[in-house]
Scaffold this motif. Structure first.
Motif, PDB file in Angstrom:
ATOM      1  N   HIS A 139      13.358  -0.789  -3.400  1.00 45.79           N
ATOM      2  CA  HIS A 139      13.729   0.740  -4.105  1.00 45.79           C
ATOM      3  C   HIS A 139      13.815   0.654  -5.509  1.00 45.79           C
ATOM      4  CE1 HIS A 139      14.659   5.052  -3.812  1.00 45.79           C
ATOM      5  NE2 HIS A 139      15.630   4.860  -4.568  1.00 45.79           N
ATOM      6  N   VAL A 140      14.769   0.181  -6.042  1.00 50.11           N
ATOM      7  CA  VAL A 140      15.150  -0.155  -7.519  1.00 50.11           C
ATOM      8  C   VAL A 140      13.999  -0.679  -8.126  1.00 50.11           C
ATOM      9  CG1 VAL A 140      16.649  -1.131  -9.173  1.00 50.11           C
ATOM     10  CG2 VAL A 140      17.601  -0.012  -7.045  1.00 50.11           C
ATOM     11  N   GLU A 141      13.530  -1.715  -7.798  1.00 49.59           N
ATOM     12  CA  GLU A 141      12.377  -2.475  -8.555  1.00 49.59           C
ATOM     13  C   GLU A 141      11.063  -2.061  -8.596  1.00 49.59           C
ATOM     14  OE1 GLU A 141      12.146  -6.394  -6.610  1.00 49.59           O
ATOM     15  OE2 GLU A 141      13.937  -7.230  -7.563  1.00 49.59           O
ATOM     16  N   ASN A 142      10.792  -0.806  -7.591  1.00 55.60           N
ATOM     17  CA  ASN A 142       9.586  -0.079  -7.557  1.00 55.60           C
ATOM     18  C   ASN A 142      10.002   1.186  -8.404  1.00 55.60           C
ATOM     19  OD1 ASN A 142       7.069  -1.275  -6.124  1.00 55.60           O
ATOM     20  ND2 ASN A 142       9.183  -2.028  -5.040  1.00 55.60           N
ATOM     21  N   GLY A 143      11.121   1.446  -9.096  1.00 54.58           N
ATOM     22  CA  GLY A 143      11.405   2.530 -10.057  1.00 54.58           C
ATOM     23  C   GLY A 143      11.445   3.776  -9.155  1.00 54.58           C
ATOM     24  N   ALA A 180       0.867  -1.338   0.076  1.00 51.14           N
ATOM     25  CA  ALA A 180      -0.036   0.006   0.052  1.00 51.14           C
ATOM     26  C   ALA A 180       0.938   1.194   0.044  1.00 51.14           C
ATOM     27  CB  ALA A 180      -0.749   0.114   1.369  1.00 51.14           C
ATOM     28  N   ALA A 181       1.950   1.275   0.799  1.00 48.17           N
ATOM     29  CA  ALA A 181       2.851   2.541   0.845  1.00 48.17           C
ATOM     30  C   ALA A 181       3.549   2.604  -0.384  1.00 48.17           C
ATOM     31  CB  ALA A 181       3.955   2.244   1.934  1.00 48.17           C
ATOM     32  N   LEU A 182       3.839   1.625  -1.121  1.00 47.10           N
ATOM     33  CA  LEU A 182       4.288   1.782  -2.590  1.00 47.10           C
ATOM     34  C   LEU A 182       3.450   2.091  -3.827  1.00 47.10           C
ATOM     35  CD1 LEU A 182       7.220  -0.962  -2.112  1.00 47.10           C
ATOM     36  CD2 LEU A 182       7.502   1.446  -2.305  1.00 47.10           C
ATOM     37  N   LEU A 192       8.009   7.763   2.546  1.00 48.68           N
ATOM     38  CA  LEU A 192       8.417   6.431   2.854  1.00 48.68           C
ATOM     39  C   LEU A 192       8.992   6.600   4.267  1.00 48.68           C
ATOM     40  CD1 LEU A 192       8.742   4.684  -0.506  1.00 48.68           C
ATOM     41  CD2 LEU A 192       7.005   4.097   1.286  1.00 48.68           C
ATOM     42  N   MET A 193      10.046   7.362   4.040  1.00 46.36           N
ATOM     43  CA  MET A 193      11.267   7.623   5.262  1.00 46.36           C
ATOM     44  C   MET A 193      10.328   7.973   6.275  1.00 46.36           C
ATOM     45  SD  MET A 193      14.153   6.863   4.009  1.00 46.36           S
ATOM     46  CE  MET A 193      15.602   7.699   4.717  1.00 46.36           C
ATOM     47  N   ARG A 194       9.515   8.911   6.245  1.00 45.97           N
ATOM     48  CA  ARG A 194       8.716   9.418   7.310  1.00 45.97           C
ATOM     49  C   ARG A 194       8.065   8.190   8.070  1.00 45.97           C
ATOM     50  NH1 ARG A 194       6.494  14.897   4.878  1.00 45.97           N
ATOM     51  NH2 ARG A 194       8.139  16.323   5.272  1.00 45.97           N
ATOM     52  N   TRP A 195       7.607   7.304   7.085  1.00 49.02           N
ATOM     53  CA  TRP A 195       6.657   6.032   7.649  1.00 49.02           C
ATOM     54  C   TRP A 195       7.663   5.266   8.248  1.00 49.02           C
ATOM     55  CZ3 TRP A 195       6.849   1.238   4.863  1.00 49.02           C
ATOM     56  CH2 TRP A 195       5.619   0.231   5.345  1.00 49.02           C
ATOM     57  N   VAL A 196       8.807   5.107   7.838  1.00 47.95           N
ATOM     58  CA  VAL A 196       9.718   4.388   8.351  1.00 47.95           C
ATOM     59  C   VAL A 196      10.065   4.942  10.034  1.00 47.95           C
ATOM     60  CG1 VAL A 196      12.288   3.446   8.610  1.00 47.95           C
ATOM     61  CG2 VAL A 196      10.804   3.255   6.286  1.00 47.95           C
TER      62      VAL A 196
END
Length: 191
Positions: A138-142, A74-76, A88-92
Motif C-alpha cells: 500500500h505504502v510503496e505504491n503511493g 495489473a491491479a495496482l 482493490l478491496m472488492r477484488w480481495v
C-alpha cells in the motif's frame, strides 16, 4: 520426492475442506484421509500429530489465498486513489469468496489458536507477515493513507467478510460491494 509433496498438498487441501465444512472438531486424520480419497492412515504418515497438521494448514491457506504476482501488478496499475482502494478491496473480497472454504478454515484456525499456543504462534507469524506485506504494498505504491489505514481496512474487511460468510442475511439491505465502498470512504483519506 515430488510425488510426496503432491500428496502432502492434497492432504492439506483436504484438511482445509474438512476444517471449513466441519470445523476444528471435525478435523481428524481419518476425516482428512476420507476427504482426500486416500487409504486410512495416510495423513498420519505425513503429519506427526494434529498440531503439526493445523500449523501446516495455516501455511497452505495463505498459499492458496495469495494472488499471482502478475495479477497484483495489473491491479495496482491505475493511479493511486481512494477509488482504486475500493476496487482493490472488492477484488480481495471476490478472491476470498472464491476461496470461501479457506477463509472459513482460517476462522476455525483462529478459534483453535486460542487453545493451542503453538498454533497461535504459527498463525500470528503468518498473519503478521501477510499484514506487513499489505502495508508495504500500500505504502510503496503511493496509495492514500498510511500503515494504520491498512490496519483499519484489514480489521473492517475481516469483520465484514466474517459476517458475509457466516451470517449472509445480516446485511440484507446492503450489497457487499456497497459496504466495501462505504468502509473505504470512511477509512481512506482523499488522495
Amino acid at each position: 520426492m515430488a510425488r510426496n509433496q503432491e500428496r502432502r498438498t492434497t492432504l492439506l487441501d483436504a484438511a482445509i475442506e474438512v476444517l471449513g465444512d466441519e470445523g476444528a472438531r471435525g478435523l481428524t486424520f481419518r476425516a482428512v484421509d476420507a476427504r482426500a480419497g486416500v487409504p486410512t492412515g495416510t495423513s498420519s504418515n505425513y503429519f506427526t500429530d494434529r498440531d503439526q497438521l493445523l500449523s501446516q494448514v495455516a501455511d497452505r491457506i495463505f498459499v492458496r489465498m495469495t494472488p499471482e504476482p502478475d495479477s497484483l501488478v495489473a491491479a495496482l496499475e491505475p493511479k493511486p486513489s481512494r477509488e482504486l482502494v475500493v476496487e482493490l478491496m472488492r477484488w480481495v473480497a471476490r478472491r476470498m469468496a472464491a476461496e470461501r472454504t479457506c477463509y472459513l478454515g482460517l476462522f476455525e484456525l483462529r478459534l483453535e489458536a486460542t487453545r493451542r499456543p503453538e498454533l497461535r504462534t504459527q498463525l500470528t507469524k503468518v498473519l503478521r507477515t501477510d499484514l506487513a506485506y499489505n502495508i508495504r504494498t500500500h505504502v510503496e505504491n503511493g496509495m492514500p493513507g498510511d500503515a494504520d489505514t491498512v490496519r483499519l481496512l484489514y480489521f473492517a474487511l475481516t469483520g465484514l467478510l466474517f459476517d458475509h460468510f457466516t451470517v449472509p442475511g445480516l446485511h440484507d439491505d446492503r450489497e457487499l460491494d456497497d459496504l466495501i465502498e462505504t468502509l473505504v470512504s470512511r477509512i481512506v483519506p482523499e488522495a
